[in-house]
Design an enzyme around this catalytic site. Structure first.
Site, PDB file in Angstrom:
ATOM      1  N   TYR A 165       0.829  -1.204   0.000  1.00  0.00           N
ATOM      2  CA  TYR A 165       0.000   0.000   0.000  1.00  0.00           C
ATOM      3  C   TYR A 165       0.865   1.256   0.000  1.00  0.00           C
ATOM      4  CZ  TYR A 165      -3.885   3.096   1.253  1.00  0.00           C
ATOM      5  OH  TYR A 165      -4.817   4.089   1.260  1.00  0.00           O
ATOM      6  N   LYS A 169       0.920   4.051  -3.024  1.00  0.00           N
ATOM      7  CA  LYS A 169       0.508   5.436  -2.809  1.00  0.00           C
ATOM      8  C   LYS A 169       1.652   6.422  -3.040  1.00  0.00           C
ATOM      9  CE  LYS A 169      -3.837   4.792  -1.939  1.00  0.00           C
ATOM     10  NZ  LYS A 169      -4.862   5.313  -2.864  1.00  0.00           N
TER      11      LYS A 169
END
Length: 275
Positions: A165, A169
């Site tokens: 993640y 991002k």
């Protein structure tokens, strides 16, 4: 019915009157809140989600000719068709918001390649594919336009158990900066919003854990999770002419959490990719 705004929130203006917007991840959470807020600001909305029923529910809640589109953001053919459908329905595409995302939690050494690929496919490749199709339409039609990507405080704050993640991002944030450089000459602004902990279905399990909830709230100076509407308000600003001189930037909407050390998630167990 459109959402009811709480008294402590500034009532929406009509800054986006008549503009056409496409929002991915529109079926729930932040994406749904963005659709509702942009509609309140006067925009015509295309609600895109891989779940056709969820996209339709958001469009029905908006009313007024809102469009529902079922598509996979990581599929180039799907996104090209979605952009074409939006432009056909509304004559152009003025605003695009890439909010679709998933999460998964596992220590780096326990993260499977399947999980890694799934998170990056949706959170990073999905933004690339979506942004590419959106930008091509905006260039072809001419005139000013804006693309806003949903990043995260995890673009800059590493979190234990969040390798995929965080990497995705961080990629979203840099991708947006490259796009801002390349598209400025065509009058297209590109910006990102970095939410902190937000009370959405994707983090419901985390917030339901008293230990985890306390750890995160202790890390937030404003002492509460964000509401999806908080993120939507930032998007509405960036999409409007009030932000006409803002491009290539990330606006963090996190209650001050990014000033602190990210809470430790070292005790978390491996998990399957979030749906």
């Amino acid at each position: 019915m459109p959402m009811t705004w709480r008294p402590e929130m500034t009532p929406p203006s009509k800054r986006l009157e008549g503009r056409a917007a496409l929002v991915t991840g529109a079926g729930s959470g932040i994406g749904r809140a963005i659709c509702m807020r942009l509609a309140e600001e006067g925009a015509r909305i295309a609600c895109l989600d891989r779940d056709a029923a969820a996209a339709r529910a958001t469009a029905d809640a908006i009313g007024g000719g809102a469009l529902a589109i079922a598509a996979d953001v990581a599929n180039a053919t799907d996104m090209q068709r979605a952009v074409e459908a939006t432009a056909a329905a509304f004559d152009r595409l003025d605003i695009a918001v890439n909010a679709a995302g998933v999460g998964a939690s596992a220590r780096l050494v326990d993260t499977t390649l399947e999980t890694w690929r799934h998170v990056l496919d949706v959170c990073l490749t999905g933004v690339f594919v979506s942004l590419q199709a959106q930008a091509r339409q905006m260039i072809a039609q001419g005139g000013p336009a804006v693309i806003v990507n949903i990043a995260s405080t995890n673009a800059r704050q590493p979190g234990e158990g969040l390798a995929a993640y965080c990497a995705a991002k961080a990629g979203v944030e840099m991708l947006g900066r490259v796009a801002a450089l390349e598209l400025a000459a065509q009058g297209i602004r590109v910006a990102s919003v970095g939410p902190g902990l937000t009370d959405t279905p994707m983090v419901a399990r985390l917030l339901a854990d008293p230990v985890a909830r306390e750890a995160f709230l202790d890390n937030i100076p404003l002492q509460r999770p964000a509401r999806p509407e908080d993120i939507a308000a930032a998007i509405a600003y960036l999409a409007s002419d009030d932000a006409a001189y803002v491009t290539g930037q990330t606006l963090y909407v996190d209650g001050g959490a990014s000033m602190q050390r990210y809470p430790s998630l070292a005790a978390r167990k491996p998990s399957a990719p979030a749906a």
